[in-house]
Design an enzyme around this catalytic site. Structure first.
Site, PDB file in Angstrom:
ATOM      1  N   SER A  10       0.852  -1.192   0.000  1.00  0.00           N
ATOM      2  CA  SER A  10       0.000   0.000   0.000  1.00  0.00           C
ATOM      3  C   SER A  10       0.884   1.237   0.000  1.00  0.00           C
ATOM      4  O   SER A  10       2.120   1.147  -0.022  1.00  0.00           O
ATOM      5  CB  SER A  10      -0.907   0.013   1.241  1.00  0.00           C
ATOM      6  OG  SER A  10      -0.130   0.165   2.420  1.00  0.00           O
ATOM      7  N   LYS A  11       0.267   2.390   0.057  1.00  0.00           N
ATOM      8  CA  LYS A  11       1.015   3.653  -0.009  1.00  0.00           C
ATOM      9  C   LYS A  11       1.996   3.810   1.139  1.00  0.00           C
ATOM     10  O   LYS A  11       2.986   4.529   1.019  1.00  0.00           O
ATOM     11  CB  LYS A  11       0.033   4.828  -0.027  1.00  0.00           C
ATOM     12  CG  LYS A  11      -0.747   4.953  -1.339  1.00  0.00           C
ATOM     13  CD  LYS A  11      -1.636   6.181  -1.339  1.00  0.00           C
ATOM     14  CE  LYS A  11      -2.362   6.322  -2.673  1.00  0.00           C
ATOM     15  NZ  LYS A  11      -3.254   7.500  -2.705  1.00  0.00           N
ATOM     16  N   ARG A  12       1.737   3.145   2.246  1.00  0.00           N
ATOM     17  CA  ARG A  12       2.671   3.288   3.379  1.00  0.00           C
ATOM     18  C   ARG A  12       4.035   2.669   3.063  1.00  0.00           C
ATOM     19  O   ARG A  12       5.029   2.956   3.729  1.00  0.00           O
ATOM     20  CB  ARG A  12       2.089   2.644   4.643  1.00  0.00           C
ATOM     21  CG  ARG A  12       2.013   1.134   4.620  1.00  0.00           C
ATOM     22  CD  ARG A  12       1.540   0.568   5.950  1.00  0.00           C
ATOM     23  NE  ARG A  12       1.388  -0.865   5.900  1.00  0.00           N
ATOM     24  CZ  ARG A  12       0.290  -1.489   5.494  1.00  0.00           C
ATOM     25  NH1 ARG A  12      -0.750  -0.774   5.115  1.00  0.00           N
ATOM     26  NH2 ARG A  12       0.216  -2.807   5.470  1.00  0.00           N
TER      27      ARG A  12
END
Length: 527
Positions: free
Chosen positions: A259-261
């Site tokens: 994910s974006k993290r």
């Protein structure tokens, strides 16, 4: 199931609700490679029925990402084909026709239950011991006459699939997961068409795949729960289901879903960071598939020849960016210099702009100040145009920059950070840390070394790397200075930093007058 050896037709069907993310890109690569390996057809279909999030801009972003990856589609937007249109919003007539078929077969029924009614039933059911088990089929028992009368009266309704009673387990052989079985008694009568006449996802997908004669559906395993529902729809339409192949998830280094993290997640972001299309295709192909369990660098030609569903693993894949960097570096090493220049132009433009903006003479800056200044979109466009013209005017110079970075570069964007010094002219931007550790180090005799090297360069008969390097090295013994302490001051004076691309190879590409001017400017401000 569909024949897996003849007439293979696969599809990639993104929803244009955002950028093309890594997981979607891998799915596209697998479909494309399987089509190429089997001599089949790769279809691109845009599933744009989400009116709030689907946009033409997002569609174009996805098409650009696929083109950047080098995934050419045989049918789809901008290409056409015999089974178009290839956007769901242009295919509503086919969904309507399929619904009529289901009506004729007695496989669907109208449901007049309001959202409020269904919500109340759900809330009540969730308080019981068994919990909520789906729609209770209230409207399934309505007579045909009553249902038609309510439709004629204009009463809002949806159309639900009439799941056959006493249907046995829903079974299929997944090309990745093997034999799968789902109990049919937990499948409620799903909505196929909403009150506004638009199809639900599962209905539209089945209609599209059937009408486009898709033989293999290769997609993420987040769709695995949709498969038994879609098989029920195929059965209701009297159609054979395709072969399904569900792909495991892509995880970050921490073992959680990517994910974006974890950083960049879209193809567009990786392109902007200087990764090569061939690298991304190779790297993503290996996230769940292997050629032989050992080979890491796999060309497109080999991928398109050898790819098969039998070597896709059920194990979740881990996105290792360190490995991606290594692989990108391997591809950069094997490029032709001209190709590197062409693909590196945006970052060469940044290096050139930063170099030409250097202050006159010599200036000492700390690391924070030395960071590459950001260009606005307009400035970047202008810089790229100017650099492209400069490349055309002196291609040999730019191609000669390639060896300076080829052995060490892991991203094309490295050029923006590491090459501004090649465009300083007579000026030099000195890194404050390097000035302190190299030029002003007590007892290092950096000023003596720098003046001696200047004398050699000023009188060099051949402005060539090896002779100049050997002439400067010859100074070490008579002066009693180690080679490292002889060369490092020169590196700082010419390149601005004690860590730079190869020194004398760089000097050879610069004008003699510029190199001498940089040394003089450095002597004036550092000692």
């Amino acid at each position: 199931m569909a024949d897996s050896t003849s007439g293979v037709r696969v599809r990639f069907a993104p929803s244009p609700t955002g950028k093309l993310h890594i997981g979607g890109a891998r799915t596209a690569i697998y479909n494309w490679a399987f089509a190429r390996a089997t001599g089949g057809t790769f279809v691109l279909r845009i599933e744009d029925t989400d009116p709030e999030r689907s946009t033409e801009e997002n569609t174009q972003i996805i098409l650009r990402a696929l083109r950047w990856l080098g995934l050419d589609w045989d049918e789809g937007p901008e290409v056409g084909g015999d089974f178009g249109p290839y956007k769901q919003t242009e295919r509503f007539d086919t969904y309507k026709a399929a619904l009529e078929q289901l009506k004729e077969r007695g496989a669907v029924y109208p449901c007049f239950c309001t959202k409020e009614t269904l919500d109340a039933k759900r809330e009540a059911a969730e308080k019981t011991e068994g919990g909520y088990s789906g729609y209770d089929r209230t409207c399934r028992s309505l007579s045909a006459e009553e249902a038609q009368a309510r439709i004629d009266a204009g009463e809002p309704h949806v159309w639900r699939l009439k799941v056959p009673e006493n249907h046995g387990p829903i079974e299929f052989d997944d090309a990745v997961y093997g034999h799968m079985s789902f109990p049919a008694d937990v499948m409620d009568d799903m909505i196929l068409v909403r009150t506004d006449g638009t199809p639900t996802y599962n209905f539209a997908v089945v209609c599209d795949d059937a009408n486009m004669h898709i033989t293999h559906v290769i997609r993420g395993d987040d769709h695995l729960s949709n498969t038994p529902r879609q098989i029920l729809i195929y059965e209701a339409l009297g159609l054979e289901a395709p072969t399904f192949a569900h792909l495991s998830m892509i995880l970050g280094a921490d073992g959680k879903k990517l994910s974006k993290r974890h950083g960049a997640t879209s193809v567009e972001e990786y392109a902007a960071r200087g990764y090569l299309p061939d690298t991304m295709v190779n790297f993503l192909a290996l996230l769940g598939w292997s050629l032989d369990g050992e080979t890491t660098i796999i060309s497109r030609d080999v991928l398109c020849e050898k790819f098969g569903l039998d070597r896709i693993t059920k194990k979740d894949a881990v996105f290792d960016e360190t490995k991606l960097d290594w692989m990108n570096g391997q591809y950069i090493k094997t490029m032709q210099a001209g190709e590197w220049v062409k693909l590196s132009t945006p970052w060469l433009a940044q290096a050139r702009a930063a170099g030409m903006a250097a202050a006159e003479g010599a200036v000492v800056v700390d690391a924070a100040e030395a960071e590459l200044f950001a260009l606005s979109d307009d400035e970047q466009a202008a810089a790229v145009a100017e650099t492209a013209a400069d490349i055309e005017a002196r291609p040999a110079f730019y191609e000669a920059l390639y060896p300076l970075l080829a052995e060490r570069e892991t991203s094309l964007s490295d050029a923006a950070e590491k090459l501004p010094y090649m465009f300083w002219g007579k000026n030099v931007v000195l890194d404050a840390k390097s000035v302190k550790k190299v030029l002003q180090k007590e007892g290092a005799r950096a000023d003596e070394a720098l003046r001696a090297c200047r004398e050699v360069l000023a009188n060099a008969e051949a402005w060539e790397c090896d002779p100049m390097q050997e002439a400067c090295r010859a100074l070490c013994e008579p002066m009693g200075i180690k080679p490292k302490l002889m060369f490092q001051p020169l590196r700082v004076a010419v390149c601005g930093n004690m860590v730079s691309p190869p020194l004398f190879e760089s000097i050879e590409l610069l004008n003699r007058e510029d190199v001498l001017a940089r040394i003089d400017a450095t002597l004036a401000v550092a000692f």
